[in-house]
Design a protein around this motif. Structure first.
Motif, PDB file in Angstrom:
ATOM      1  N   UNK A 117       0.891  -1.052   0.030  1.00  0.00           N
ATOM      2  CA  UNK A 117       0.031   0.269   0.173  1.00  0.00           C
ATOM      3  C   UNK A 117       0.906   1.293  -0.055  1.00  0.00           C
ATOM      4  N   UNK A 118       0.224   2.459  -0.153  1.00  0.00           N
ATOM      5  CA  UNK A 118       0.972   3.718  -0.127  1.00  0.00           C
ATOM      6  C   UNK A 118       1.836   3.931   1.080  1.00  0.00           C
ATOM      7  N   UNK A 119       1.150   3.458   2.189  1.00  0.00           N
ATOM      8  CA  UNK A 119       1.571   3.467   3.624  1.00  0.00           C
ATOM      9  C   UNK A 119       2.691   2.587   3.673  1.00  0.00           C
ATOM     10  N   UNK A 120       2.632   1.418   3.141  1.00  0.00           N
ATOM     11  CA  UNK A 120       3.741   0.509   3.368  1.00  0.00           C
ATOM     12  C   UNK A 120       5.117   0.925   2.531  1.00  0.00           C
ATOM     13  N   UNK A 121       4.619   1.707   1.435  1.00  0.00           N
ATOM     14  CA  UNK A 121       5.557   1.931   0.663  1.00  0.00           C
ATOM     15  C   UNK A 121       6.471   3.219   1.335  1.00  0.00           C
ATOM     16  N   UNK A 122       5.802   3.984   1.835  1.00  0.00           N
ATOM     17  CA  UNK A 122       6.394   5.164   2.691  1.00  0.00           C
ATOM     18  C   UNK A 122       7.149   4.628   3.775  1.00  0.00           C
ATOM     19  N   UNK A 123       6.712   3.641   4.550  1.00  0.00           N
ATOM     20  CA  UNK A 123       7.342   3.083   5.601  1.00  0.00           C
ATOM     21  C   UNK A 123       8.885   2.329   5.070  1.00  0.00           C
ATOM     22  N   UNK A 124       8.472   1.710   4.020  1.00  0.00           N
ATOM     23  CA  UNK A 124       9.748   1.019   3.481  1.00  0.00           C
ATOM     24  C   UNK A 124      10.876   2.071   2.856  1.00  0.00           C
ATOM     25  N   UNK A 125      10.286   3.280   2.302  1.00  0.00           N
ATOM     26  CA  UNK A 125      11.130   4.535   1.937  1.00  0.00           C
ATOM     27  C   UNK A 125      11.975   4.805   3.010  1.00  0.00           C
ATOM     28  N   UNK A 126      11.091   5.135   4.011  1.00  0.00           N
ATOM     29  CA  UNK A 126      11.754   5.702   5.501  1.00  0.00           C
ATOM     30  C   UNK A 126      13.091   4.985   5.944  1.00  0.00           C
ATOM     31  N   UNK A 127      12.583   3.470   6.027  1.00  0.00           N
ATOM     32  CA  UNK A 127      13.733   2.603   6.391  1.00  0.00           C
ATOM     33  C   UNK A 127      14.787   2.555   5.355  1.00  0.00           C
ATOM     34  N   UNK A 128      14.620   2.784   4.263  1.00  0.00           N
ATOM     35  CA  UNK A 128      15.784   2.865   3.018  1.00  0.00           C
ATOM     36  C   UNK A 128      16.517   4.152   3.542  1.00  0.00           C
ATOM     37  N   UNK A 129      15.758   5.193   3.639  1.00  0.00           N
ATOM     38  CA  UNK A 129      16.636   6.363   3.785  1.00  0.00           C
ATOM     39  C   UNK A 129      17.436   6.393   5.228  1.00  0.00           C
ATOM     40  N   UNK A 130      16.689   5.703   6.153  1.00  0.00           N
ATOM     41  CA  UNK A 130      16.951   5.890   7.458  1.00  0.00           C
ATOM     42  C   UNK A 130      18.561   4.835   7.566  1.00  0.00           C
ATOM     43  N   UNK A 131      18.481   3.967   6.876  1.00  0.00           N
ATOM     44  CA  UNK A 131      19.651   3.020   7.158  1.00  0.00           C
ATOM     45  C   UNK A 131      20.563   3.229   5.697  1.00  0.00           C
TER      46      UNK A 131
END
Length: 170
Positions: free
Chosen positions: A94-108
């Motif tokens: 979902x858009x929400x899940x994609x946003x969380x995945x992108x956040x993890x990618x940016x964070x790490x």
């Protein structure tokens, strides 16, 4: 109430007919305390973690303060974090899940990290396959996602005897 930074607990695994991976005392502790709990299975052999699995369904926004602890742990051991998402079929995020995945990618971004998607009918089997295929040394999960957490740690039926984790779980 003692403000511990971490609790380290050994576990023997199955207790009675329920065939849980971790004992009921450990399971109760994990769901009640607010500090990290490191579970050491009875047959675990000490190894400095190089490959760390981080199973998630991307349905939770992980607070930076929580991710900071994971990031520090990764840096301390010069380890790699493998973010794992298990899907049942051709599910899309979902858009929400994609946003969380992108956040993890940016964070790490500054850490050795990668994202993995496994298709498996049972989440616990998917995690087990991933752990074995990637030579994972440690599994890290955020207990806030108790549904995913319990499905990975607690075997729902006695027939699933093949599922055993012999690596530490944080």
């Amino acid at each position: 109430e003692k403000n511990f930074d971490i609790i380290v607990m050994g576990t023997k695994g199955a207790s009675g007919l329920s065939e849980v991976i971790i004992g009921s005392n450990t399971g109760d502790l994990i769901t009640k305390v607010k500090c990290p709990v490191l579970i050491i299975p009875e047959n675990a052999v000490f190894k400095i973690p190089q490959e760390i699995a981080f199973p998630t369904d991307y349905n939770i926004f992980y607070e930076p303060t929580i991710l900071k602890n994971i990031s520090e742990f990764i840096k301390m051991h010069n380890a790699a974090i493998r973010v794992l998402h298990i899907v049942k079929k051709n599910e899309t995020l979902t858009e929400f899940q994609l946003g969380n995945k992108d956040f993890l990618n940016d964070y790490f971004l500054d850490e050795n990290h990668s994202f993995h998607r496994i298709t498996n009918k049972k989440i616990e089997n998917g995690v087990q396959c991933f752990v074995e295929s990637r030579n994972i040394d440690l599994i890290i999960m955020i207990a806030k996602n108790l549904n995913l957490f319990q499905r990975i740690l607690f075997k729902p039926t006695v027939e699933e005897i093949s599922y055993h984790i012999e690596i530490p779980f944080l």
